[in-house]
Design a protein around this motif. Structure first.
Motif, PDB file in Angstrom:
ATOM      1  N   ARG A   1       0.982  -1.046   0.008  1.00 34.08           N
ATOM      2  CA  ARG A   1      -0.037  -0.062  -0.166  1.00 34.08           C
ATOM      3  C   ARG A   1       0.807   1.124  -0.074  1.00 34.08           C
ATOM      4  O   ARG A   1       0.597   2.227  -0.708  1.00 34.08           O
ATOM      5  CB  ARG A   1      -0.944  -0.058   1.254  1.00 34.08           C
ATOM      6  CG  ARG A   1      -2.010   0.946   1.300  1.00 34.08           C
ATOM      7  CD  ARG A   1      -2.921   0.857   2.461  1.00 34.08           C
ATOM      8  NE  ARG A   1      -3.780   1.904   2.397  1.00 34.08           N
ATOM      9  CZ  ARG A   1      -4.834   1.979   3.297  1.00 34.08           C
ATOM     10  NH1 ARG A   1      -4.700   1.051   4.661  1.00 34.08           N
ATOM     11  NH2 ARG A   1      -5.717   2.891   3.303  1.00 34.08           N
ATOM     12  N   ARG A   2       2.182   1.247   0.980  1.00 35.92           N
ATOM     13  CA  ARG A   2       2.794   2.439   0.962  1.00 35.92           C
ATOM     14  C   ARG A   2       3.632   2.567  -0.545  1.00 35.92           C
ATOM     15  O   ARG A   2       3.788   3.665  -0.916  1.00 35.92           O
ATOM     16  CB  ARG A   2       3.600   2.182   2.047  1.00 35.92           C
ATOM     17  CG  ARG A   2       4.812   3.393   2.270  1.00 35.92           C
ATOM     18  CD  ARG A   2       5.913   3.011   3.296  1.00 35.92           C
ATOM     19  NE  ARG A   2       5.176   2.846   4.588  1.00 35.92           N
ATOM     20  CZ  ARG A   2       5.910   2.433   5.640  1.00 35.92           C
ATOM     21  NH1 ARG A   2       7.079   2.214   5.511  1.00 35.92           N
ATOM     22  NH2 ARG A   2       5.246   2.443   6.666  1.00 35.92           N
TER      23      ARG A   2
ATOM     24  N   ARG B   1       1.305   3.892  -3.180  1.00 37.70           N
ATOM     25  CA  ARG B   1       1.090   5.461  -3.084  1.00 37.70           C
ATOM     26  C   ARG B   1       2.074   6.316  -3.483  1.00 37.70           C
ATOM     27  O   ARG B   1       2.005   7.232  -3.933  1.00 37.70           O
ATOM     28  CB  ARG B   1       0.703   5.873  -1.722  1.00 37.70           C
ATOM     29  CG  ARG B   1      -0.697   5.247  -1.117  1.00 37.70           C
ATOM     30  CD  ARG B   1      -0.912   5.889   0.224  1.00 37.70           C
ATOM     31  NE  ARG B   1      -2.389   5.491   0.636  1.00 37.70           N
ATOM     32  CZ  ARG B   1      -2.868   5.720   1.657  1.00 37.70           C
ATOM     33  NH1 ARG B   1      -2.021   5.797   2.989  1.00 37.70           N
ATOM     34  NH2 ARG B   1      -4.019   5.178   2.168  1.00 37.70           N
ATOM     35  N   ARG B   2       3.382   5.560  -3.244  1.00 39.23           N
ATOM     36  CA  ARG B   2       4.562   6.523  -3.556  1.00 39.23           C
ATOM     37  C   ARG B   2       4.766   6.364  -4.780  1.00 39.23           C
ATOM     38  O   ARG B   2       5.019   7.521  -5.610  1.00 39.23           O
ATOM     39  CB  ARG B   2       5.746   5.827  -2.772  1.00 39.23           C
ATOM     40  CG  ARG B   2       7.028   6.733  -2.987  1.00 39.23           C
ATOM     41  CD  ARG B   2       8.048   6.175  -2.000  1.00 39.23           C
ATOM     42  NE  ARG B   2       7.753   6.425  -0.862  1.00 39.23           N
ATOM     43  CZ  ARG B   2       8.517   6.654   0.265  1.00 39.23           C
ATOM     44  NH1 ARG B   2       9.603   6.953  -0.008  1.00 39.23           N
ATOM     45  NH2 ARG B   2       7.934   7.094   1.512  1.00 39.23           N
TER      46      ARG B   2
END
Length: 101
Positions: free
Chosen positions: A92-93, A96-97
């Motif tokens: 998820r991180r 998003r990045r």
């Protein structure tokens, strides 16, 4: 050892994740498949091995040495769950990045 079933399933997940990378619509999903399956495999292996060594050290040679087997199996399940959750959060991180949904 139950890992003779887990490793082929992991290989199938990795192949699926790599194939999903080639489709722009499902590219974000590939990170979830790759990181969750790899995290689950690594965490289940490490936790089950650690629990097996610890319980064998403390109860080995006694009448309750069979508890090491249950600790090993519980470590596989618990480590897999923890690894999948950690892999999902990491994916998820990452998504998003890089801007994949």
């Amino acid at each position: 050892m139950p890992f003779f079933l887990i490793v082929p399933i992991w290989i199938l997940c990795v192949l699926t994740g790599v194939i999903l990378l080639f489709f722009k619509r499902f590219r974000f999903l590939s990170m979830y498949v790759l990181l969750s399956s790899t995290g689950g495999l690594l965490a289940s292996f490490l936790l089950s091995l650690a629990l097996l060594f610890l319980t064998a050290k403390f109860v080995g040679g006694t009448s309750v040495a069979w508890l090491a087997l249950f600790a090993y199996l519980a470590g596989i399940l618990l480590g897999g769950a923890v690894g999948i959750i950690a892999g999902t959060l990491l994916a998820r991180r990452f998504n998003r990045r890089v801007g994949w949904r």
